[in-house]
Design a protein around this motif. Structure first.
Motif, PDB file in Angstrom:
ATOM      1  N   ASN A 136      -1.285 -18.936  18.158  1.00 17.45           N
ATOM      2  CA  ASN A 136      -2.162 -20.061  18.482  1.00 17.45           C
ATOM      3  C   ASN A 136      -3.463 -19.510  19.060  1.00 17.45           C
ATOM      4  O   ASN A 136      -3.417 -18.635  19.937  1.00 17.45           O
ATOM      5  CB  ASN A 136      -1.522 -21.015  19.484  1.00 17.45           C
ATOM      6  CG  ASN A 136      -0.378 -21.814  18.881  1.00 17.45           C
ATOM      7  OD1 ASN A 136      -0.064 -21.665  17.707  1.00 17.45           O
ATOM      8  ND2 ASN A 136       0.244 -22.662  19.679  1.00 17.45           N
ATOM      9  N   GLU A 157      -4.327 -29.919  18.649  1.00 14.67           N
ATOM     10  CA  GLU A 157      -4.313 -29.021  17.500  1.00 14.67           C
ATOM     11  C   GLU A 157      -5.425 -29.398  16.526  1.00 14.67           C
ATOM     12  O   GLU A 157      -5.838 -30.554  16.423  1.00 14.67           O
ATOM     13  CB  GLU A 157      -2.954 -29.108  16.806  1.00 14.67           C
ATOM     14  CG  GLU A 157      -2.526 -27.800  16.136  1.00 14.67           C
ATOM     15  CD  GLU A 157      -3.108 -27.660  14.735  1.00 14.67           C
ATOM     16  OE1 GLU A 157      -3.302 -26.521  14.275  1.00 14.67           O
ATOM     17  OE2 GLU A 157      -3.377 -28.702  14.118  1.00 14.67           O
ATOM     18  N   ARG A 192      -5.859 -23.751  17.076  1.00 14.23           N
ATOM     19  CA  ARG A 192      -5.334 -23.663  15.715  1.00 14.23           C
ATOM     20  C   ARG A 192      -3.967 -23.012  15.754  1.00 14.23           C
ATOM     21  O   ARG A 192      -3.797 -21.902  16.259  1.00 14.23           O
ATOM     22  CB  ARG A 192      -6.271 -22.842  14.821  1.00 14.23           C
ATOM     23  CG  ARG A 192      -5.753 -22.673  13.383  1.00 14.23           C
ATOM     24  CD  ARG A 192      -6.718 -21.829  12.559  1.00 14.23           C
ATOM     25  NE  ARG A 192      -6.917 -20.512  13.161  1.00 14.23           N
ATOM     26  CZ  ARG A 192      -6.080 -19.489  13.008  1.00 14.23           C
ATOM     27  NH1 ARG A 192      -4.968 -19.639  12.301  1.00 14.23           N
ATOM     28  NH2 ARG A 192      -6.348 -18.321  13.569  1.00 14.23           N
ATOM     29  N   ASP A 193      -2.960 -23.753  15.223  1.00 14.39           N
ATOM     30  CA  ASP A 193      -1.598 -23.246  15.121  1.00 14.39           C
ATOM     31  C   ASP A 193      -1.415 -22.678  13.717  1.00 14.39           C
ATOM     32  O   ASP A 193      -1.638 -23.361  12.720  1.00 14.39           O
ATOM     33  CB  ASP A 193      -0.592 -24.372  15.377  1.00 14.39           C
ATOM     34  CG  ASP A 193       0.834 -23.850  15.503  1.00 14.39           C
ATOM     35  OD1 ASP A 193       1.084 -22.715  15.065  1.00 14.39           O
ATOM     36  OD2 ASP A 193       1.698 -24.588  16.023  1.00 14.39           O
ATOM     37  N   GLY A 209       1.011 -29.977  14.057  1.00 13.47           N
ATOM     38  CA  GLY A 209      -0.282 -30.559  14.353  1.00 13.47           C
ATOM     39  C   GLY A 209      -0.258 -31.652  15.394  1.00 13.47           C
ATOM     40  O   GLY A 209      -1.305 -32.019  15.948  1.00 13.47           O
TER      41      GLY A 209
END
Length: 424
Positions: A136, A157, A192-193, A209
């Motif tokens: 992440n 997210e 951002r995952d 998300g």
């Protein structure tokens, strides 16, 4: 004549021998100072590693509450800590993500689902494993920090932010499962995952998300009943301190079962090579001290044999033997002191280059797993401290004493008559 004055006259009269002794002492003192500088640099770098890398301890237990996590986090051995309180919440003012894959039975996933958000209460998002190891990454704004305690802020997210046009500074609303509490959350960060959307139908709250992070106390307002933590992560300085934290956790949580795991791989990958350099530098100092004493002892012994006539003349004039030994000691010590000053100038440059090579090679050989939150450490700085010069001067004088007193034992066995007879 005073033996100290006689030592000064001897040094001036034997300039070549004095220059040789000075050169030997400069080399010895420079190497000694380099060893001490390397020890100091490794100690500072190890302390930095303890503070920035540390050892992560993960604690899980049924009775673990945010209050108990705060009490453990207040322990002296804990540098940072992060409790995690996960709940499911409803979304207000935004449209959560839905799986595009059909539900089992042929229904589409477009139907609204209750509690679509996975809201995680945290204290320090940088200690979460996905953020710590880089899966992440914060793309805008910042993460949750201890200064956010009790504030209505959140980190969302990127996919959820893109769908709803959210950016840093916007506000969304999260509602408790029973619908009795609603909390406004200001977006302070977007992350951002790297986990892709599941290939099969997945409930909305399990979609990556739809995962949000907010301060623990804020999430508690949306959590019905007692709020037990899923886990708490504590960063301590070294693996040895884990036993103290375990004892403290047992005292607070009682004798009931709890999971206590220590993750010290990153710490060992970084600190063990540094410790090896420190051990190597200590060994260097000892070897140089012993070798320097032996070399100078041999030189003084040869000088005593060459100056037998001078010694016999002084003994025949009634000079005491201990003063002859003292004269040789003063001669060697008088050369050692200026050598320390010369070594202070040369040691800084040589030790810096050696330290960069040794510590840099050890760090590159460690190859630890990446850890995102901590900035890269600066190169180890070699700086001459007064204490280091004092140690070098002390060892130098000790070498002078040993290298003259031990060979000087032979002076105690000398007799003027035999010396003068042999010279004839």
């Amino acid at each position: 004549m005073n033996f100290v004055k006689r030592a000064g006259l001897s040094l001036r009269a034997r300039k070549v021998r004095t220059a040789v002794l000075l050169g030997i002492f400069v080399v010895i003192c420079t190497l000694l100072l380099g060893g001490f500088l390397l020890q100091g640099a490794t100690a500072r770098q190890q302390a930095d590693a303890q503070r920035t890398i540390g050892v992560d301890v993960t604690l899980k237990g049924k009775a673990l509450t945010p209050a108990l996590a705060d009490r453990l986090g207040a322990s002296t051995q804990v540098h940072r800590y992060n409790p995690r309180l996960p709940i499911e919440a409803d979304a207000r003012g935004i449209e959560p993500l839905e799986s595009d894959v059909p539900r089992p039975g042929g229904n589409r996933a477009g139907a609204k689902s209750r509690r679509p958000l996975a809201l995680n209460g945290v204290r320090d998002s940088g200690l979460l494993l996905p953020f710590s190891y880089g899966s992440n990454k914060i793309t805008a704004g910042r993460g949750i920090t201890p200064e956010d305690v009790g504030r209505g802020v959140a980190v969302v997210e990127k996919r959820l932010a893109s769908k709803n046009g959210l950016k840093v500074g916007d506000t969304l609303r999260a509602q408790s499962a029973d619908g009795k509490s609603t909390v406004p959350l200001t977006v302070v960060g977007i992350y951002r995952d790297s986990t892709p959307d599941p290939a099969r139908w997945t409930p909305p709250h399990l979609l990556p998300g739809n995962t949000l992070y907010a301060p623990v106390r804020t999430v508690q307002q949306l959590s019905p009943g007692t709020a037990d933590l899923a886990e708490a992560v504590f960063r301590i300085g070294s693996p040895e301190q884990a036993q103290q934290l375990h004892a403290e956790a047992r005292r607070l949580l009682g004798t009931g079962s709890f999971d206590f795991r220590v993750n010290d791989k990153a710490y060992k990958d970084q600190v063990r090579p540094i410790q090896r350099v420190g051990t190597f530098s200590r060994l260097i100092v000892r070897l140089i001290a012993v070798a320097g004493a032996l070399v100078l002892g041999l030189i003084v012994m040869l000088q005593i044999r060459e100056r037998r006539d001078e010694l016999g003349m002084l003994l025949s004039l009634g000079e005491k033997k201990w003063k002859l030994i003292g004269q040789h000691t003063v001669e060697v010590a008088a050369v050692a002191l200026p050598a320390v000053a010369v070594a202070a100038l040369a040691g800084q440059i040589a030790a810096q280059q050696a330290g960069d090579a040794l510590l840099g090679r050890q760090e590159s050989a460690a190859s630890p797993r990446p850890r995102a939150p901590d900035p890269p450490a600066d190169p180890p700085e070699m700086r001459v401290e007064p204490s280091d010069l004092g140690k070098v001067a002390g060892i130098g004088l000790g070498i002078s004493l040993v290298s003259t007193v031990v060979p000087g034992i032979g002076i105690l066995r000398l007799h003027p008559r035999s010396i003068l007879t042999d010279s004839e």
